[in-house]
Design a protein around this motif. Sequence first.
Motif, PDB file in Angstrom:
ATOM      1  N   MET A   1     211.508  -4.507 142.479  1.00 56.90           N
ATOM      2  CA  MET A   1     210.536  -4.672 143.484  1.00 56.90           C
ATOM      3  C   MET A   1     210.639  -5.356 144.979  1.00 56.90           C
ATOM      4  N   ALA A   2     212.152  -5.658 144.704  1.00 56.88           N
ATOM      5  CA  ALA A   2     211.886  -5.773 146.470  1.00 56.88           C
ATOM      6  C   ALA A   2     213.998  -6.126 146.068  1.00 56.88           C
ATOM      7  N   ASP A   3     214.494  -5.248 147.529  1.00 57.69           N
ATOM      8  CA  ASP A   3     215.924  -6.000 147.760  1.00 57.69           C
ATOM      9  C   ASP A   3     216.561  -5.858 149.719  1.00 57.69           C
ATOM     10  N   PRO A   4     217.105  -5.855 149.570  1.00 57.05           N
ATOM     11  CA  PRO A   4     217.701  -5.778 151.091  1.00 57.05           C
ATOM     12  C   PRO A   4     217.224  -4.339 151.555  1.00 57.05           C
ATOM     13  N   GLU A   5     217.103  -3.510 150.553  1.00 56.52           N
ATOM     14  CA  GLU A   5     217.172  -1.762 151.144  1.00 56.52           C
ATOM     15  C   GLU A   5     215.694  -0.997 150.793  1.00 56.52           C
ATOM     16  N   ARG A   6     215.123  -1.770 149.841  1.00 56.24           N
ATOM     17  CA  ARG A   6     213.983  -1.355 148.895  1.00 56.24           C
ATOM     18  C   ARG A   6     213.147  -2.753 148.712  1.00 56.24           C
ATOM     19  N   GLN A   7     211.670  -2.521 149.096  1.00 56.74           N
ATOM     20  CA  GLN A   7     210.220  -2.676 149.184  1.00 56.74           C
ATOM     21  C   GLN A   7     209.006  -2.558 148.058  1.00 56.74           C
ATOM     22  N   VAL A   8     208.851  -2.744 147.631  1.00 56.00           N
ATOM     23  CA  VAL A   8     207.532  -2.507 146.716  1.00 56.00           C
ATOM     24  C   VAL A   8     206.373  -2.870 147.825  1.00 56.00           C
ATOM     25  N   ALA A   9     205.247  -2.574 148.256  1.00 57.34           N
ATOM     26  CA  ALA A   9     203.961  -2.683 148.923  1.00 57.34           C
ATOM     27  C   ALA A   9     203.610  -3.958 147.817  1.00 57.34           C
ATOM     28  N   PRO A  10     203.167  -4.902 148.294  1.00 57.30           N
ATOM     29  CA  PRO A  10     202.381  -5.788 147.455  1.00 57.30           C
ATOM     30  C   PRO A  10     201.283  -5.212 146.754  1.00 57.30           C
ATOM     31  N   GLU A  11     200.698  -3.868 147.249  1.00 60.45           N
ATOM     32  CA  GLU A  11     199.285  -4.095 146.725  1.00 60.45           C
ATOM     33  C   GLU A  11     199.785  -3.348 145.331  1.00 60.45           C
ATOM     34  N   SER A  12     201.441  -2.927 145.043  1.00 57.58           N
ATOM     35  CA  SER A  12     201.332  -2.127 143.921  1.00 57.58           C
ATOM     36  C   SER A  12     202.231  -2.633 142.748  1.00 57.58           C
ATOM     37  N   ARG A  13     202.581  -4.128 143.528  1.00 54.58           N
ATOM     38  CA  ARG A  13     203.317  -5.233 142.019  1.00 54.58           C
ATOM     39  C   ARG A  13     201.866  -5.810 141.182  1.00 54.58           C
ATOM     40  N   GLY A  14     200.934  -5.524 141.744  1.00 53.91           N
ATOM     41  CA  GLY A  14     199.852  -6.019 140.400  1.00 53.91           C
ATOM     42  C   GLY A  14     199.945  -7.865 140.569  1.00 53.91           C
ATOM     43  N   VAL A  15     200.130  -8.176 141.719  1.00 53.01           N
ATOM     44  CA  VAL A  15     199.836  -9.244 141.931  1.00 53.01           C
ATOM     45  C   VAL A  15     198.788 -10.282 142.049  1.00 53.01           C
ATOM     46  N   GLY A  16     197.957 -11.173 141.623  1.00 59.43           N
ATOM     47  CA  GLY A  16     196.861 -11.958 142.493  1.00 59.43           C
ATOM     48  C   GLY A  16     197.446 -13.127 143.469  1.00 59.43           C
ATOM     49  N   VAL A  17     197.017 -13.166 144.745  1.00 59.77           N
ATOM     50  CA  VAL A  17     197.789 -13.604 145.819  1.00 59.77           C
ATOM     51  C   VAL A  17     196.345 -15.098 145.728  1.00 59.77           C
ATOM     52  N   VAL A  18     195.882 -16.547 145.072  1.00 54.70           N
ATOM     53  CA  VAL A  18     195.165 -16.973 145.812  1.00 54.70           C
ATOM     54  C   VAL A  18     195.450 -18.254 146.895  1.00 54.70           C
TER      55      VAL A  18
END
Length: 346
Positions: free
Chosen positions: A67-84
């Motif tokens: 999902m993420a490292d210093p060079e690559r970053q998957v966008a929040p909306e593409s991670r399938g995560v809900g945040v409250v």
Amino acid sequence: MTFIRVETLSRRYGNIAAVDGISLDFPTGSFTALLGPSGCGKTTLLRLIAGFEAPAEGQILFDGKLMADPERQVAPESRGVGVVFQSYALWPHMDVAGNVAYPLKTRRTASTEIATRVGDVLEIVGLAGFQARRIEELSGGQRQRVALARCLVADQKIILFDEPLANLDMHLRASMVDAFRDIHRRTGATIVYVTHDQAEALALADRVAVMSKGKLLQVAPPQEVYRAPADATVAGFVGRGGLIAGSVKEAAGGTAMVEAAGHRFKARSGGKATGPAKILLRPEALRLASEGFAARVVDAVYRGPVYEVRLALATDEELVLDSIHAPAVGELVHVACSDAWVIPTA
């Protein structure tokens, strides 16, 4: 995607390491509380998992997928995560149904399916029939339930909570703790819950990750964090109790004979080393008695069913115990101990 792994994760703000080389797994269906004081890095770790921050070092994986490292970053909306969030983040111009349905509308879900799923999740969070209510008509607890319903309606398998109960009063917090426990049982989602409130963490999570200054101090079930803290920082942050200086005389099989403040007694121990040690004494393991630690009563505060009695040892160290009766301030008493824990040495 339900299994989260972070490996040697770091995030810095200038010269400050908000998250400092953390490695931690969040197993599928687990409920993990990130616990620590303000500024310890727990919210930054949550934001890294959500995709709102990028790591300076290390990586984040969901079910083995980067999902993420210093060079690559998957966008929040593409991670399938809900945040409250603590602030609810609801739209005041929409009613309850509109707020909850928003994730489905962005996916262009059929309107008939939206109505059914909104009704289902509102029933789960205890707001059945609230579809047409305006946000300003809701209490704080009800608004938090709407935010939770909006997260659930998207059928996310990972749910992140960022201090969700911080703005609620004591009674609403208690009811929401019950609601979160129920939601976890119903959904089986992998939950990461940020809080500085130890009572919330111990009541909700199946394991607690205690943080300080960007580092992990201990990751364990709540009972273990409370009864056997990994170091003095964890012992001082989780639960009430006194840390007193003593000495381990003998140790074997998880039990030690220790001496402190002129009194010798048994304690639980994770090691075999003898010598100087810090010993944790919880209030529920102490009682006023005819023999034991000699101490002087400093204060007695009524806490409902019991008095919280603060005591000073001859070493000027303090203990706390709960008593049905309040001894007089200044009175010399003795304290018996039924359980103690030797803090592990580095």
